[in-house]
Every structure is written in structure tokens, then in C-alpha cells.
Design a protein around this motif. Structure first.
Motif, PDB file in Angstrom:
ATOM      1  N   UNK A 137     -29.361  17.343  57.063  1.00 58.94           N
ATOM      2  CA  UNK A 137     -29.652  16.149  56.277  1.00 58.94           C
ATOM      3  C   UNK A 137     -30.498  16.546  55.068  1.00 58.94           C
ATOM      4  N   UNK A 138     -30.644  15.635  54.127  1.00 58.33           N
ATOM      5  CA  UNK A 138     -31.454  15.925  52.943  1.00 58.33           C
ATOM      6  C   UNK A 138     -32.890  16.255  53.303  1.00 58.33           C
ATOM      7  N   UNK A 139     -33.459  15.512  54.258  1.00 58.83           N
ATOM      8  CA  UNK A 139     -34.833  15.757  54.658  1.00 58.83           C
ATOM      9  C   UNK A 139     -35.001  17.098  55.342  1.00 58.83           C
ATOM     10  N   UNK A 140     -34.046  17.468  56.206  1.00 63.89           N
ATOM     11  CA  UNK A 140     -34.112  18.765  56.880  1.00 63.89           C
ATOM     12  C   UNK A 140     -33.976  19.907  55.885  1.00 63.89           C
ATOM     13  N   UNK A 141     -33.081  19.743  54.930  1.00 61.76           N
ATOM     14  CA  UNK A 141     -32.879  20.795  53.927  1.00 61.76           C
ATOM     15  C   UNK A 141     -34.128  20.979  53.066  1.00 61.76           C
ATOM     16  N   UNK A 142     -34.763  19.864  52.695  1.00 62.13           N
ATOM     17  CA  UNK A 142     -35.982  19.968  51.896  1.00 62.13           C
ATOM     18  C   UNK A 142     -37.089  20.665  52.685  1.00 62.13           C
ATOM     19  N   UNK A 143     -37.192  20.378  53.978  1.00 63.10           N
ATOM     20  CA  UNK A 143     -38.183  21.053  54.818  1.00 63.10           C
ATOM     21  C   UNK A 143     -37.902  22.551  54.879  1.00 63.10           C
ATOM     22  N   UNK A 144     -36.630  22.920  54.901  1.00 61.04           N
ATOM     23  CA  UNK A 144     -36.278  24.339  54.943  1.00 61.04           C
ATOM     24  C   UNK A 144     -36.730  25.057  53.670  1.00 61.04           C
ATOM     25  N   UNK A 145     -36.559  24.404  52.531  1.00 56.06           N
ATOM     26  CA  UNK A 145     -37.002  25.021  51.273  1.00 56.06           C
ATOM     27  C   UNK A 145     -38.528  25.131  51.223  1.00 56.06           C
ATOM     28  N   UNK A 146     -39.223  24.120  51.727  1.00 52.11           N
ATOM     29  CA  UNK A 146     -40.687  24.198  51.759  1.00 52.11           C
ATOM     30  C   UNK A 146     -41.127  25.314  52.715  1.00 52.11           C
ATOM     31  N   UNK A 147     -40.412  25.478  53.832  1.00 49.34           N
ATOM     32  CA  UNK A 147     -40.717  26.571  54.759  1.00 49.34           C
ATOM     33  C   UNK A 147     -40.556  27.924  54.072  1.00 49.34           C
ATOM     34  N   UNK A 148     -39.526  28.059  53.252  1.00 50.62           N
ATOM     35  CA  UNK A 148     -39.322  29.304  52.505  1.00 50.62           C
ATOM     36  C   UNK A 148     -40.524  29.605  51.608  1.00 50.62           C
ATOM     37  N   UNK A 149     -41.030  28.568  50.932  1.00 47.43           N
ATOM     38  CA  UNK A 149     -42.166  28.752  50.037  1.00 47.43           C
ATOM     39  C   UNK A 149     -43.421  29.116  50.824  1.00 47.43           C
ATOM     40  N   UNK A 150     -43.663  28.414  51.937  1.00 50.36           N
ATOM     41  CA  UNK A 150     -44.831  28.720  52.754  1.00 50.36           C
ATOM     42  C   UNK A 150     -44.728  30.111  53.372  1.00 50.36           C
ATOM     43  N   UNK A 151     -43.510  30.549  53.689  1.00 49.59           N
ATOM     44  CA  UNK A 151     -43.297  31.859  54.282  1.00 49.59           C
ATOM     45  C   UNK A 151     -43.693  32.980  53.320  1.00 49.59           C
ATOM     46  N   UNK A 152     -43.686  32.690  52.026  1.00 56.62           N
ATOM     47  CA  UNK A 152     -44.105  33.691  51.033  1.00 56.62           C
ATOM     48  C   UNK A 152     -45.592  34.015  51.183  1.00 56.62           C
ATOM     49  N   UNK A 153     -46.318  33.091  51.812  1.00 56.96           N
ATOM     50  CA  UNK A 153     -47.730  33.293  52.182  1.00 56.96           C
ATOM     51  C   UNK A 153     -48.601  33.591  50.959  1.00 56.96           C
ATOM     52  N   UNK A 154     -48.535  32.693  49.987  1.00 61.89           N
ATOM     53  CA  UNK A 154     -49.353  32.821  48.781  1.00 61.89           C
ATOM     54  C   UNK A 154     -50.530  31.857  48.851  1.00 61.89           C
ATOM     55  N   UNK A 155     -51.550  32.153  48.047  1.00 61.91           N
ATOM     56  CA  UNK A 155     -52.705  31.259  47.981  1.00 61.91           C
ATOM     57  C   UNK A 155     -52.342  29.944  47.296  1.00 61.91           C
ATOM     58  N   UNK A 156     -51.455  30.023  46.303  1.00 63.30           N
ATOM     59  CA  UNK A 156     -51.077  28.854  45.501  1.00 63.30           C
ATOM     60  C   UNK A 156     -49.622  28.513  45.752  1.00 63.30           C
ATOM     61  N   UNK A 157     -49.376  27.235  46.073  1.00 62.86           N
ATOM     62  CA  UNK A 157     -48.030  26.736  46.320  1.00 62.86           C
ATOM     63  C   UNK A 157     -47.736  25.641  45.300  1.00 62.86           C
ATOM     64  N   UNK A 158     -46.761  25.881  44.431  1.00 59.02           N
ATOM     65  CA  UNK A 158     -46.382  24.924  43.397  1.00 59.02           C
ATOM     66  C   UNK A 158     -45.068  24.258  43.799  1.00 59.02           C
ATOM     67  N   UNK A 159     -45.018  22.944  43.672  1.00 57.81           N
ATOM     68  CA  UNK A 159     -43.848  22.181  44.101  1.00 57.81           C
ATOM     69  C   UNK A 159     -43.464  21.185  43.018  1.00 57.81           C
ATOM     70  N   UNK A 160     -42.221  21.271  42.551  1.00 54.95           N
ATOM     71  CA  UNK A 160     -41.744  20.365  41.512  1.00 54.95           C
ATOM     72  C   UNK A 160     -40.955  19.236  42.162  1.00 54.95           C
ATOM     73  N   UNK A 161     -41.594  18.073  42.265  1.00 53.76           N
ATOM     74  CA  UNK A 161     -41.002  16.879  42.859  1.00 53.76           C
ATOM     75  C   UNK A 161     -40.480  17.144  44.282  1.00 53.76           C
ATOM     76  N   UNK A 162     -41.377  17.497  45.199  1.00 59.78           N
ATOM     77  CA  UNK A 162     -40.956  17.828  46.573  1.00 59.78           C
ATOM     78  C   UNK A 162     -40.403  16.647  47.359  1.00 59.78           C
ATOM     79  N   UNK A 163     -40.558  15.415  46.839  1.00 64.67           N
ATOM     80  CA  UNK A 163     -40.062  14.236  47.558  1.00 64.67           C
ATOM     81  C   UNK A 163     -38.673  13.823  47.100  1.00 64.67           C
ATOM     82  N   UNK A 164     -38.045  14.619  46.240  1.00 62.12           N
ATOM     83  CA  UNK A 164     -36.693  14.308  45.771  1.00 62.12           C
ATOM     84  C   UNK A 164     -35.737  14.098  46.943  1.00 62.12           C
ATOM     85  N   UNK A 165     -34.977  13.045  46.877  1.00 57.75           N
ATOM     86  CA  UNK A 165     -33.919  12.750  47.851  1.00 57.75           C
ATOM     87  C   UNK A 165     -34.441  12.436  49.254  1.00 57.75           C
ATOM     88  N   UNK A 166     -35.733  12.122  49.361  1.00 63.41           N
ATOM     89  CA  UNK A 166     -36.283  11.766  50.667  1.00 63.41           C
ATOM     90  C   UNK A 166     -36.526  10.264  50.738  1.00 63.41           C
TER      91      UNK A 166
END
Length: 252
Positions: A137-166
Motif C-alpha cells: 500500500x502507499x503507507x507501507x511503501x512510504x514506511x519502507x523508504x523512511x526505513x531506508x533513510x534511517x538505515x543509513x544511520x546519519x545524525x541528520x535526516x532530511x525528508x521532503x514531504x514525507x506525508x505524501x499520499x498518506x
């Protein structure tokens, strides 16, 4: 902290980021709000070096974004773009593992795999790890992309409109999750937002832009006011306080 100093960007003769000098504090959640065409996404792209400023300087914890080697910057700062579409048919686990590329260069170690597992668990994706993205679903897919970003394990996490399609439920869930990531994982979360009530409810700091410039910045109680919102959006917006949070009421 992230500091921009006199940053400018034009497309042709049109300024999209106009002499922006702003400090985004380390820690917590910062939301960048403003109407369409305000320059929000353009500023985020410049901070993350996805696009280059015409002039000015951006530093992340003192590192000059323009001159810092990409491998070094990718371990300090990660970004989820607005157009996060994948043409390859990937599973959730494959996608999340991309977040480890700055560390592994494509050869996952035991530590990298542990990061992947933790990110999927944090985003409640473990049961979906072998599902293909186009089956979600759109919500599951968006969570997967956020997981990818968090997996990078950086101090700073930038998100451009993370609520799109939710929808509202999944948007609220995403905001709670990002708030948790900030407090529990020690991430500095910076995101471009259209929903000013979500920004008010979950942010520590808000930067408001209009016509390429920063017009207001500060904690929600100083930015989410009728006077400030009129200047930002050119419309009358009532503000009410509910359970200690400022909410904007507008009906057109």
C-alpha cells in the motif's frame, strides 16, 4: 547544526531561494512550511547537495556541503526525496539495504544486515521484508523508504514531504514515528511540510518561507499565530490552542 549563509538559487531569472540565512538546530524536529513555490524543497535540495546553490554557503556541523567528500557527507546526512520512485522490482529488504551503501559500497557486512533488520523492525516492516514494493500500500511503501533513510544511520535526516499520499491515520502514524526517531535514536529530523497542524503538533522548530525567503522561524508558539500565518499564506487563519498545541483553522 545546519547553517545556510546567504544562499541563492535561480531558475532563469526567477529566484527560488533568495538570500536565505538560517540556522537549523541540532536535535529535535524542524519543519519547513510555506505555500507552493516558497522554495522549501529547493532549500532542502541545496542543503543535501542534490542541487547546487548559485551562491552562498551551507555547513553541516561545520562541514562545507559544497566541498566535503560525498562519502563523508553521506555518513552525516541522509535525505528522502519527494519523488522516491524505484523502477527496479525490489523487495522491502532490498530497498532498506540501499541505506547502507555509504558504509558497505554494496557488500553488506553482518553489521550492515543488523542495521537493516533494526530499521525494518522500527518501521514495523519485518513481516513485509520479502514483499515487492509494487505489492505494498502507499503507507507501507512510504514506511519502507523512511526505513531506508534511517538505515543509513546519519545524525541528520532530511525528508521532503514525507506525508505524501498518506491518509490521516497513516500521516499521524508517520509523524509519531519521526518524533520517536528524533527522541529515541538521537536524530535531527528536518522536513518540508504542507500540513501546518502536523508541523505545529510535532515540531520543536519551524522555518516559514515565502517567495524564496525565510519570513518567520522559531518554536511553534511564535510561528503558528494568525498574524504570522497571514504573512506566510496571505489569508486569514484562526489559531486555537488545544491540549497545549496551536492548531490552525481555515475554511477558504
Amino acid at each position: 547544526m545546519i547553517v545556510t549563509s546567504h544562499v541563492n538559487k535561480r531558475y532563469g531569472v526567477v529566484p527560488v531561494v533568495d538570500d536565505v540565512t538560517v540556522t537549523l538546530p541540532a536535535g529535535g524536529v524542524t519543519s519547513i512550511i510555506g505555500p507552493n513555490g516558497a522554495g522549501k524543497s529547493s532549500l532542502l535540495s541545496i542543503i543535501s547537495r542534490l542541487s547546487q546553490a548559485d551562491s552562498g554557503k551551507v555547513t553541516v556541523d561545520g562541514l562545507d556541503v559544497a566541498t566535503t567528500p560525498g562519502a563523508v557527507l553521506a555518513r552525516r546526512l541522509s535525505i528522502l526525496r519527494q519523488d522516491n520512485h524505484m523502477t527496479a522490482r525490489l523487495t522491502v529488504a532490498d530497498l532498506v539495504a540501499f541505506g547502507r551503501y555509504p558504509h558497505s559500497r554494496g557488500r553488506l557486512t553482518v553489521e550492515d544486515k543488523a542495521h537493516v533488520d533494526r530499521a525494518m523492525d522500527y518501521l514495523t516492516l519485518t513481516d513485509l521484508r520479502d514483499r515487492f514494493l509494487d505489492e505494498l500500500s502507499g503507507g507501507q511503501r512510504q514506511r519502507a523508504f523512511v526505513a531506508m533513510v534511517l538505515c543509513q544511520d546519519t545524525d541528520y535526516v532530511l525528508l521532503d514531504e514525507p506525508l505524501n499520499n498518506l491518509d490521516m491515520k497513516h500521516a499521524a502514524g508517520m509523524m509519531k514515528l519521526l518524533r520517536r526517531a528524533s527522541s529515541e535514536l538521537g536524530k535531527t529530523v528536518v522536513m518540508v511540510m504542507h500540513d501546518i497542524n502536523f508541523a505545529s503538533r510535532y515540531s520543536d522548530h519551524i522555518v516559514a518561507m515565502r517567495a524564496g525567503r525565510v519570513v518567520h522561524q522559531g518554536p511553534p508558539e511564535t510561528v503558528i499565530t494568525s498574524e504570522a500565518l497571514r504573512e506566510i499564506y496571505d489569508m486569514d487563519i484562526q489559531v486555537r490552542e488545544i491540549d497545549g498545541h496551536r492548531l490552525a483553522l481555515f475554511y477558504g
